[in-house]
Design an enzyme around this catalytic site. Sequence first.
Site, PDB file in Angstrom:
ATOM      1  N   ASP A   1       0.860  -1.169   0.000  1.00 10.45           N
ATOM      2  CA  ASP A   1       0.000   0.000   0.000  1.00 10.45           C
ATOM      3  C   ASP A   1       0.903   1.227   0.000  1.00 10.45           C
ATOM      4  O   ASP A   1       1.788   1.344   0.851  1.00 10.45           O
ATOM      5  CB  ASP A   1      -0.842  -0.027   1.278  1.00 10.45           C
ATOM      6  CG  ASP A   1      -2.252   0.460   1.073  1.00 10.45           C
ATOM      7  OD1 ASP A   1      -2.404   1.579   0.547  1.00 10.45           O
ATOM      8  OD2 ASP A   1      -3.187  -0.264   1.448  1.00 10.45           O
TER       9      ASP A   1
ATOM     10  N   ASP B   1      -3.183   4.602  -2.260  1.00 10.00           N
ATOM     11  CA  ASP B   1      -4.277   5.113  -1.447  1.00 10.00           C
ATOM     12  C   ASP B   1      -4.816   6.430  -2.023  1.00 10.00           C
ATOM     13  O   ASP B   1      -4.043   7.313  -2.402  1.00 10.00           O
ATOM     14  CB  ASP B   1      -3.729   5.346  -0.027  1.00 10.00           C
ATOM     15  CG  ASP B   1      -4.808   5.598   0.995  1.00 10.00           C
ATOM     16  OD1 ASP B   1      -5.645   4.698   1.211  1.00 10.00           O
ATOM     17  OD2 ASP B   1      -4.820   6.701   1.584  1.00 10.00           O
TER      18      ASP B   1
ATOM     19  N   GLU C   1      -6.561   3.403  -5.881  1.00 11.85           N
ATOM     20  CA  GLU C   1      -7.830   3.395  -5.128  1.00 11.85           C
ATOM     21  C   GLU C   1      -8.633   4.622  -5.549  1.00 11.85           C
ATOM     22  O   GLU C   1      -8.192   5.751  -5.340  1.00 11.85           O
ATOM     23  CB  GLU C   1      -7.574   3.447  -3.620  1.00 11.85           C
ATOM     24  CG  GLU C   1      -8.870   3.275  -2.843  1.00 11.85           C
ATOM     25  CD  GLU C   1      -8.943   3.986  -1.498  1.00 11.85           C
ATOM     26  OE1 GLU C   1      -9.851   3.657  -0.717  1.00 11.85           O
ATOM     27  OE2 GLU C   1      -8.125   4.891  -1.237  1.00 11.85           O
TER      28      GLU C   1
ATOM     29  N   HIS D   1     -11.298  -3.254   3.286  1.00 13.44           N
ATOM     30  CA  HIS D   1     -11.246  -2.926   4.715  1.00 13.44           C
ATOM     31  C   HIS D   1     -12.000  -1.651   5.077  1.00 13.44           C
ATOM     32  O   HIS D   1     -11.943  -1.213   6.218  1.00 13.44           O
ATOM     33  CB  HIS D   1      -9.775  -2.797   5.131  1.00 13.44           C
ATOM     34  CG  HIS D   1      -9.099  -1.652   4.429  1.00 13.44           C
ATOM     35  ND1 HIS D   1      -8.893  -1.632   3.059  1.00 13.44           N
ATOM     36  CD2 HIS D   1      -8.622  -0.479   4.890  1.00 13.44           C
ATOM     37  CE1 HIS D   1      -8.309  -0.501   2.732  1.00 13.44           C
ATOM     38  NE2 HIS D   1      -8.130   0.209   3.821  1.00 13.44           N
ATOM     39  N   ASP D   2     -12.659  -1.053   4.101  1.00 16.21           N
ATOM     40  CA  ASP D   2     -13.413   0.174   4.360  1.00 16.21           C
ATOM     41  C   ASP D   2     -14.915  -0.023   4.230  1.00 16.21           C
ATOM     42  O   ASP D   2     -15.679   0.895   4.534  1.00 16.21           O
ATOM     43  CB  ASP D   2     -12.993   1.275   3.367  1.00 16.21           C
ATOM     44  CG  ASP D   2     -11.554   1.713   3.563  1.00 16.21           C
ATOM     45  OD1 ASP D   2     -11.085   1.733   4.723  1.00 16.21           O
ATOM     46  OD2 ASP D   2     -10.887   2.043   2.554  1.00 16.21           O
TER      47      ASP D   2
HETATM   48  C1  NOJ Z   1      -8.389   4.879   2.064  1.00 18.76           C
HETATM   49  C2  NOJ Z   1      -8.046   3.711   2.926  1.00 18.76           C
HETATM   50  O1  NOJ Z   1      -8.489   2.541   2.305  1.00 18.76           O
HETATM   51  C3  NOJ Z   1      -8.685   3.965   4.257  1.00 18.76           C
HETATM   52  O2  NOJ Z   1      -8.632   2.830   5.095  1.00 18.76           O
HETATM   53  C4  NOJ Z   1      -8.004   5.137   4.892  1.00 18.76           C
HETATM   54  O3  NOJ Z   1      -8.619   5.449   6.119  1.00 18.76           O
HETATM   55  C5  NOJ Z   1      -8.073   6.361   3.970  1.00 18.76           C
HETATM   56  N1  NOJ Z   1      -7.761   6.033   2.619  1.00 18.76           N
HETATM   57  C6  NOJ Z   1      -7.097   7.408   4.410  1.00 18.76           C
HETATM   58  O4  NOJ Z   1      -5.793   6.983   4.135  1.00 18.76           O
END
Ligand code: NOJ
Length: 532
Positions: free
Chosen positions: A100, A202, A265, A326-327
């Site tokens: 990442d 990210d 992402e 994970h989000d």
């Molecule tokens: C996206 C990530 O997937 C998430 O987990 C994170 O909190 C935010 N970006 C900030 O980096």
Amino acid sequence: MTERGAWWREGIFYQIYPRSFQDSDGDGVGDLTGIIHRLPYLLTLGVDAIWLSPIFTSPMADFGYDIADYTGIDPLFGTMADFDALVKAAHDGGLKVILDLVPNHTSDQHPWFQEARRARDDPRRDWYIWRDPAADGGPPNNWLSEFGGSAWQFDAATGQYYYHAFLAQQPDLNWRNPQVRAAIHNVMRFWLRKGVDGFRVDVIWHLIKDAEFRDNPANPDYHGGRPPHEQIISRYSADQPEVHEVITAMRAVMDEFDDRVLIGEIYLPLERLIAYYGKDLGGAHLPFNFALLSAPWHARDIEKIIADYEAALPHGAWPNWVLGNHDRPRLASRVGAEQARVAAMLLLTLRGTPTLYYGDEIGMHQVAISPEQVRDPFEKNVPGVGVGRDGCRTPMQWSALPQAGFTQATPWLPLADDFTHENVVNLTADRRSILNLTRALIRLRKAHRVLVTGSYRPVAAQGDLLLYRREGDGEMLTIALNLGDQPVSIATGGSGLDGEILLSTWLDRDGERVAGTLDLRGNEGVVIGRVM
Ligand code: NOJ
Ligand code: MG
């Protein structure tokens, strides 16, 4: 290897959230050595690449997405020697390793930010985004943090605000500054030289902000019960045209090395998303396609999502699909345990690189987190609207042993209460489990190249039925998915659907002939083979 046959086109990605995969040192938090112990599992599962959420030095305000040293391993996860051992073991087993990269922001503890905040004329100042207060002393504009409140944090010592798209402990870097670009490029080279096979970048669409810092427009569709940052549309704070040249430069760094992948992402509507392949495909190899994460689970909606995506892809661009991360709430809780099997068949038979989220292959569900167990800063800042991400980050359920075999200690997040049944050991023994289905789907994808390289052709269908074909290289497979819980029966005569069932999501119909009619049970999907 030419790009056409590149591993990132042909392979299956598996996302590991390192805190929750396997603890090896008894601190209740997963670590690198733990991942090494579990590589055999990933090899029998049959995935080709692992993507690790951040493992770098971090105060963990956002569990590693706040980095204080881009080239250090956080002691919680282990040492650089552990990391090197992981890369070696993964590569020895034929697995690629994707890290990442979090270039949009650092931790407020990063030395760069510590220097930047010393004085307005500090040489490091312009590495971050500083603005004078508005006339009334308030924040410079109306931009909101994705994690609640203003995106501007006042720094009393120097009398200016700094911008943070996420937590105040995650100040945004200034990507208009060439020194920032060079510094992150060197971070990339550091890991690429270590043999890392790629990056998932990210919030890549956030990197550049409006040069004039114009106010964002209000969102007319905002309604209560949604996170507060949705009150504005991030027209000026993200997805700026200049971001593409930043990504092209990142891609050029990747291209200094053989055979690496750049994944972005990106949460944007389709027409904006595809721009991230870049001019002449010189941007991200794979801008993550999250359309299925929020899709209404209905055949016609999914059919349209696939059709729109296939149609929008630039010539030569390679597709990809994601069902969980994970989000976002766990797949099995979003669509139900039975449909999770159908979803797995969808993911692994669509055209494009699939990314599996750890635990989805064993049907892990969203775990209820009581208020005192909350760890996610998003939920802490914006309580009660269901944004909490802890429930999809709970420990991997390996076995019926105490703590599911994840740790000897108290795990950092609670385990799902069904782990004594729903775990890798039990589901391996259960011939018809979702885990064995996932393994069978992965085997099928490998045995039938048409699932990787063939074309995608929708077949007209009604109701809960989703029908499509994968075709090429002298082979044609038909995929029939019943997204409802009622049986359906389709006349196949003359439609070219006849053939042999290669796999049912129920794992009990292999070899069955389809001639004249196809009967599907509720929540069943099948792959039908027919050699042309
Ligand atoms: C996206 C990530 O997937 C998430 O987990 C994170 O909190 C935010 N970006 C900030 O980096
Ligand atoms: Mg540990």
